[in-house]
Structure formats: C-alpha cells, structure tokens
Design an enzyme around this catalytic site. Sequence first.
Site, PDB file in Angstrom:
ATOM      1  N   ASP A  49       0.820  -1.211   0.000  1.00  0.00           N
ATOM      2  CA  ASP A  49       0.000   0.000   0.000  1.00  0.00           C
ATOM      3  C   ASP A  49       0.854   1.261   0.000  1.00  0.00           C
ATOM      4  O   ASP A  49       2.026   1.243   0.386  1.00  0.00           O
ATOM      5  CB  ASP A  49      -0.947   0.017   1.194  1.00  0.00           C
ATOM      6  CG  ASP A  49      -0.204  -0.089   2.530  1.00  0.00           C
ATOM      7  OD1 ASP A  49       0.571  -1.048   2.688  1.00  0.00           O
ATOM      8  OD2 ASP A  49      -0.393   0.787   3.398  1.00  0.00           O
TER       9      ASP A  49
ATOM     10  N   GLU B  92      -0.154  -1.071   5.773  1.00  0.00           N
ATOM     11  CA  GLU B  92       0.837  -0.596   6.736  1.00  0.00           C
ATOM     12  C   GLU B  92       0.621   0.865   7.071  1.00  0.00           C
ATOM     13  O   GLU B  92       0.829   1.287   8.217  1.00  0.00           O
ATOM     14  CB  GLU B  92       2.250  -0.801   6.174  1.00  0.00           C
ATOM     15  CG  GLU B  92       3.380  -0.543   7.178  1.00  0.00           C
ATOM     16  CD  GLU B  92       3.810   0.911   7.273  1.00  0.00           C
ATOM     17  OE1 GLU B  92       4.500   1.262   8.249  1.00  0.00           O
ATOM     18  OE2 GLU B  92       3.458   1.697   6.369  1.00  0.00           O
TER      19      GLU B  92
END
Length: 596
Positions: free
Chosen positions: A199, A266
């Site tokens: 991400d 994350e």
Amino acid sequence: MSTSNDPVVSSHDPIKQEKEQETDLEAQVEHKKRNERGNAFVGFLILIFVYYLLRGGSNDNDKQEMSHSPGSCMDSESAAVSTSAKCYIPPVLTPAKEPKLGDDVSGIDYIRSPEFFNDSLVRFQELLRIPTVCYDDMGDVGDDDRFDIFAVFQDKVRELYPNIFKKLKVEYVNTYGLLITLEGSNKDLKPLVLMGHQDVVPVNQASLDRWYFPPFSATYHNGHVYSRGAADDKNSVVAILEALEILAISDYKPEQTVIASFGFDEEVSGYRGALPLAHKLYERYGKDGVALILDEGGFTINLFGTLFATVCVAEKGYMDVHLKLKTPGGHASIPPPHTNIGLMSKLVTQIEEPFGGELTFENPFYTTLQCFAENSADMDDNLRQLIKSGDTEKMTDLFSKSRLYRYFFETSIAVDVINGGVKVNALPEETTLAVNHRVDASKGLKQVYDRYGGLLEEFGHEYHVNVTLFNGETVVEYEDAIGHIFASTAKTLEPSPVSPYDESSDAYKKLAGAIRYTFGDGTSVTPALMPANTDTRHYWNLTSNIYRWTPVSTNSTSKNSFNGHTINENMRYDAHMDSIEFFYNFILVSDSGEEA
C-alpha cells in the site's frame, strides 16, 4: 553494489524512448526544482536528521540553538572514552555458494547486466502505476471496494514474476496479504523473513500541480523514477520479488527457508494485512520460530566522510489521545469567562508543555552517536569529544536544544486535530481534540497516562470541570460543574523490544555482513532508533531479531532525495538496483555466509 550503468540504447529500449520524451521537460523541471524547497524526507530517518543538524541544513532556530561549540559543554580534560556502548561492526560476509543462470552466468552478474537494468525498470514502473492507496477510514476487506485495486496489483505480480508462482509457495492471507515461501532443505534452521508493504499513502489532489510528473505515471527522468510508492515501500517489495524470481529461475535450493511477507495496509497500522500474516507465521513456526525479520527503516548515507548504514533495532511507542469537552450552549451575547473552545485552548497550552527527556546508555540512539564519533572521518573534534566522553547529562542538554534530535530520547507531543463550534453567535457545546505521541522508549505508555491523569485532574479543579479518565474513572466531580471532559485512546503501542546488535548476535552479524558485502567494506553498520512505527509491531512474538533498514543509499544534500509521503516522491534507479542486489546477497549470506 550494483553499478550505475546507463540503460542500453536499442530500438526497443524503453528508457531511451522515455528520455527522448523528457528532453523538452528538462528546463521546466529544473525551474520547478529551483523554486521548491525540498522536504527533509521522512522525519524518522535518523541520518538525514543528523546531517542537517550538524551540517547546517536544519532550520534557522536549530542553527542558532546549536551554534555554540559542543566543546563549551565540557572541559577537554574530561573526555574519556565511554565503555557503556560499543560500536561493534561485524565482518564482511560473502556467499559460500551462488546460483547460476545457465552455464557461466551467475545471479549477481545477471543483476548487473544492462539487460536486467532495463527489464527490471519496466517491471518496477508497471507495479508503481497501480494506485494501491490505503486510506485512514478503510473498512474491512470484502466490505470496502477500495481494496479491490490490490487484486489488480497481485495479478500484475503474477504476470511479471511467473517463476515465483511456478516454483515457490504463494499464499494469500486475508485476501490481499502476500506470503511467498522458498522452502529450505534443513527444517532445523529457523526461516528468514523479508517484509514490505504493497500500500501507499494518498496523493493530496491540491498538490498535483506541484508534481513534476503525474504521481502514478512512474516516469523515469534523470536517473529517478517518480511515483507515489517509489520510496515507501514498493521499492523494497519489488526488489525482494526480483531477487526471489532470479533464485527461482536458477532453481536455487537453500538450506534455510526464506519468506517474503507483504502487507497491504501498513500506512494505517497493518491490522488487516500484517497482523493476519503474523498470525499465519506464528501458527506455522511458533513463538521465537523465526531467525530474523527485516523490514523498512533507516537508510545508508555518506555522513562525516563515512558511509553509515543505520539499522533500526527498536521503535518508539505510539499513542493517540482523544479529549472531548462538553459544556452547555447558549447565545453568544452572554458568554461565560471561557467558552468550550476557550477552555480547550487553555488545556492545549498545558498539553504542549514538553515531557523532557534523558539520553541513556540503553537508548540505541546513544550507540548511534558513539558509532558516528568512532567511525566518522571528519566529524567536528569538539562534538566527537563530547560524544565519546559518555557524559549523557551534557549530551542531553546539547541535543535537546534541537527538535531534530530531542525526540530520539523524549516523548513527542503533536496536537493534530481540533474541532468545535457550529455557528458564529452560538456558544459551542462540544470540542474534540486529538493529540499524537511517539513515546520515549525508556518510559513506555505509563508516562503518557500518568501525565494526562495529573494534568486533567488539575485542570478540572482549576476550571470547575468534571473529568473522566481513560479507564472510565471520574476523578473530578462537581454537582455544579460547568462542563465535563472525557479522555480516551484509539491506537496505542508500547515501545518495541530492542533487538541485539553486539557480538553475541548471529542474526545481526549476518545482516551487517551482507550490508557491508553489498555496499562495501568501508560501510559502518550502525544501530539506531526508529521514531516511527512499522508493520513489525505485529511480529514481536516471532523473534527477538527484528531489524528495520531500507537497502538504499541517499545523498541528504539533494533536494530531490526520495520525498516519501509528499510531492515528487521518487527513487533513484541505481539505488533501487542496489536494493535488488542486497536482498539477493542477503538471502545467500543468511543461508551460507562466510567471512571474506
């Protein structure tokens, strides 16, 4: 270390084609560079902090605060070398065996070839162009269709790295968590885990006109690849994939199992990605069942005339404090001495009083400074003398004068969000406040809880406000109170355990040995403290050997260095090639390393 060879020029050369398109952009890009101040990159990168502070790149206030000579803090006769923290630099380790791609081409030769240089760029760009953005308000997987883009990303990974999917074990955890396993032949050896996250943070739409190139174009320009995610953290994800693909092509059979674990949230603390992945590994290998974990963290930088690789061996703690103040409303023509917002403002000024801190021998940052002093070629002599004296009181006094240093040994305070009031001429009935703290590794969350407990109780008595603390206990209660304040927390995390970094740690020796093998034996591998947090927060039960280091080198004097989380995020392509070479080397060294 990979060579910085230019791309091969051929009729099918993608970089040449892009360069031709970029020629007309040169002038305007350079003009923008001259008129934009580069950020200092991500605040938690210790080496950039150190460089700017001691080389004059910090803000004017910091320069003024630190302008006096460090020598004025101590007498020259008192400079005795401290033995409380040694700067241990493990020896260079080389792979005892190296896979071949064909009869006479080694994996490392292939990585350094012009062909790979070009082809790997295309793969890097293709994955960067997929906008795997993670937002703070993401729902659960399956309920929030914004996660669907990760299926596109993983389809592309499968297309670009076919040998991984043919020859290695690939698992999907909670749909989009990616777990890749290269099985080792010796089941008595604990596995090596390499981490990364798929991400990226969102792009502020208001900043689009300040990007040199569209943020998901992955444009190659002047040796850099510009894209959101180029620095954080697709560089590492792609580099690990490249290394594993080469090992799969060569049919490499390690003794030690190698695992790649890639989360997908994350940037919002990893509870949907890294946490289920960690649970899967815990089920499979058990407590302390992993040899070593490596995730993103510090960089390698030329500082004080020496190449330092700062490997973060611990993280500070984390706490978000939420305060809600409720008071009666009314017409603004007859206000009380302090409106709801006024009361909250009084409280904010008290909250922002610094915690204060103390640099201790146990803090990894102390060892960082010792390594700088011991191994730097041209550090200022007075500063070197102060650091090597081991006088933590004087070091605390000096370094706490700069905001760039102090938060390596002090809990930070950031009042980030405040909301209150709905209309002019109407007294506000509710104000909310959000405060972020990165918690001193030596104190823990109790320091923050205790601070707010005392502060809020005193505030309640001073302003006749009822107070309910984090545990639901009302500690101040008046029948005629003018309001009620409630304290709560959302995200909390104790400071991490400190991973070993001395002669007794085989894990640290292997990591440092591989770093020095890749980046040169002149590299000083230096333990450091991570002020921010990573997905490793979910992996603590798996091993005590958790390290946070991103295998790229940077030049902190460049205004164009990386820009993670902000406009013009980019990765120097030769630095990306270094990352590939490092992960390849590290897998081999961890499996069969021997002293050079």
